[in-house]
Design a protein around this motif. Sequence first.
Motif, mmCIF file in Angstrom:
data_model
loop_
_atom_site.group_PDB
_atom_site.id
_atom_site.type_symbol
_atom_site.label_atom_id
_atom_site.label_comp_id
_atom_site.label_asym_id
_atom_site.label_seq_id
_atom_site.Cartn_x
_atom_site.Cartn_y
_atom_site.Cartn_z
ATOM 1 N N ASN A 110 0.776 -1.239 0.000
ATOM 2 C CA ASN A 110 0.000 0.000 0.000
ATOM 3 C C ASN A 110 0.809 1.292 0.000
ATOM 4 O OD1 ASN A 110 -2.926 -0.960 0.493
ATOM 5 N ND2 ASN A 110 -1.714 -2.094 1.995
ATOM 6 N N CYS A 111 2.036 1.261 0.398
ATOM 7 C CA CYS A 111 2.754 2.508 0.675
ATOM 8 C C CYS A 111 4.041 2.647 -0.130
ATOM 9 C CB CYS A 111 3.122 2.605 2.151
ATOM 10 S SG CYS A 111 1.885 1.948 3.276
ATOM 11 N N CYS A 121 4.938 4.919 -3.261
ATOM 12 C CA CYS A 121 5.182 6.344 -3.054
ATOM 13 C C CYS A 121 6.343 6.558 -2.081
ATOM 14 C CB CYS A 121 3.929 7.021 -2.497
ATOM 15 S SG CYS A 121 2.619 7.153 -3.735
ATOM 16 N N HIS A 122 6.298 5.907 -0.923
ATOM 17 C CA HIS A 122 7.279 6.204 0.127
ATOM 18 C C HIS A 122 8.596 5.445 -0.031
ATOM 19 C CE1 HIS A 122 4.733 8.803 2.582
ATOM 20 N NE2 HIS A 122 3.731 8.007 2.255
ATOM 21 N N ARG A 180 6.371 11.641 2.028
ATOM 22 C CA ARG A 180 7.290 11.901 3.138
ATOM 23 C C ARG A 180 8.492 10.972 3.100
ATOM 24 N NH1 ARG A 180 6.317 15.097 3.969
ATOM 25 N NH2 ARG A 180 4.641 15.581 5.373
ATOM 26 N N TYR A 214 10.626 9.427 5.547
ATOM 27 C CA TYR A 214 10.497 9.223 7.003
ATOM 28 C C TYR A 214 11.826 9.334 7.724
ATOM 29 C CZ TYR A 214 6.296 6.649 5.446
ATOM 30 O OH TYR A 214 5.126 6.260 4.862
ATOM 31 N N LYS A 270 4.716 16.427 9.762
ATOM 32 C CA LYS A 270 4.025 17.720 9.748
ATOM 33 C C LYS A 270 2.792 17.773 10.648
ATOM 34 C CE LYS A 270 4.824 19.108 4.920
ATOM 35 N NZ LYS A 270 4.110 19.410 3.653
ATOM 36 N N PHE A 271 1.969 16.716 10.547
ATOM 37 C CA PHE A 271 0.628 16.837 11.120
ATOM 38 C C PHE A 271 0.579 16.183 12.494
ATOM 39 C CE2 PHE A 271 0.315 16.855 6.450
ATOM 40 C CZ PHE A 271 0.127 18.219 6.344
ATOM 41 N N SER A 292 -1.519 13.716 -2.641
ATOM 42 C CA SER A 292 -1.736 12.350 -3.133
ATOM 43 C C SER A 292 -1.795 11.320 -2.009
ATOM 44 C CB SER A 292 -0.617 11.973 -4.102
ATOM 45 O OG SER A 292 0.625 12.066 -3.433
ATOM 46 N N MET A 293 -1.522 11.734 -0.778
ATOM 47 C CA MET A 293 -1.543 10.781 0.336
ATOM 48 C C MET A 293 -2.987 10.332 0.578
ATOM 49 S SD MET A 293 -0.211 9.140 2.931
ATOM 50 C CE MET A 293 -1.034 8.318 4.301
#
Length: 371
Positions: free
Chosen positions: A103-104, A107-108, A127, A129, A135-136, A162-163
């Motif tokens: 799933n990740c 992108c990551h 991001r 990592y 950020k949030f 896009s997250m």
Amino acid sequence: MKSESRTPRGDLRTSRWLRQIGIPAASLALLSGCERVAEPKFVVSPEVAALDAQLQQAVQQHLAAQTGTPVRPKLLGAEPEAFGGEIKLNAHLQHGAEVYRQNCQQCHGPSGDGAGPAAEYLSPKPRDYRKGVFKFTSTGYGNKPRREDLVRTVTRGVTGTSMPSFARLEKKDLDAVVDYVLALTHRGELEILLAAQADSDGELTDDGVQELAQSIVDQWRAADEQIVEPVVKMPAFTPESVAKGQEIFQKRECFKCHGRDGRGGLAGGIEVGVDAWGQKTAAADLTSGMLHGGNLPVDVYRRIHAGINGTPMPAFKDILAADPDATWYLVHYVLQLSDQRRHGVQFPAAVEPKPAPPVALDNPAEEESAQ
Ligand code: HEC
Ligand code: HEC
């Protein structure tokens, strides 16, 4: 070996089955012919690659001892008892790695460096990592997020980027993938610290490595005490509270980055510099109706009170300390702004219209090297 491979096998089988019914195209390569997928490897960071061969090896060995491999990840500071023992903890992290790969990772990236195959087309970038910067958060500027913050982001997604939202994941999968993200994060943080230590001391000692690992664990544990709670209760949302917010927005010079009308970088090419990940950034378009950090009043409160880690958005907690309601008035103004387009308010065309994302590929050299 035996006992380690016994538990995850069930999980592997289930996930293979899931892949088969879920995303057959992506799973074809993994399923075709071979029972076992070639073992994935972590990318070596530039900080480590700059060391001489012997030190590189020392860093790699200590790093693997502390944080494992993609197939057998370890989570710094994890207490096996909290997971029902060492074997269950390992299975949990291995399951997290599997959920991450499905799933990740696109992108990551497999190492959590934000450089998955889709990343070059995305803005903002996924991001990385490894810096340990998020950020949030519900914690103050410069602090680590709490685990709940990561769970919330992954569940909700980051609206306007896009997250995606992963609200569809079962709790077991969500918990596992968040712990795997934490494992990748801690690994990245430790990698950079070890590289710096090796570079300055010319060696790594077991005690030194242990101390660095502990310093990471301590920072993350401290986050639970750094939660930002509003100082006073939110006043009533009225035309007057919004007007007060608008006044403070001008008085406190929020417009310098966000523009007089709140449209941020879009409204007039306002430069705010680069973020902690080296990407050119812009102040949020507060009128877009897509607040990245969430649209609950407390989300917006936290962004203003504590600032946004890794970005030029500063914390206003000290500047606004004399008037406890001021932050809430700003929240009301921001919420009002972000709702205006929906109610038909027209904004004039941006001064410097920008091409819509996804960003155009204008650098053929980069395109080639990515293939
Ligand atoms: C289609 C691309 C994409 C996929 C797939 C994706 N992400 Fe992200 N993710 C992003 C982008 C882009 C950001 C940065 C958003 C920003 O900077 O505002 C991000 C940010 C994050 C953050 C950081 C939030 C913060 O507070 O800084 C976390 C944590 C995260 N993603 C976890 C995940 C996990 C876990 C998965 C898989 C279950 C996942 N992401 C899948 C694109 C993606
Ligand atoms: C130095 C420039 C700067 C100033 C001054 C500034 N901001 Fe920001 N602000 C930013 C940037 C950059 C971001 C986007 C951060 C990111 O990458 O997600 C942002 C984001 C935000 C967000 C989060 C929006 C979202 O999508 O969740 C809010 C809310 C916000 N700012 C409100 C304010 C208010 C209110 C003030 C004044 C009290 C202010 N800002 C002053 C640069 C600034």
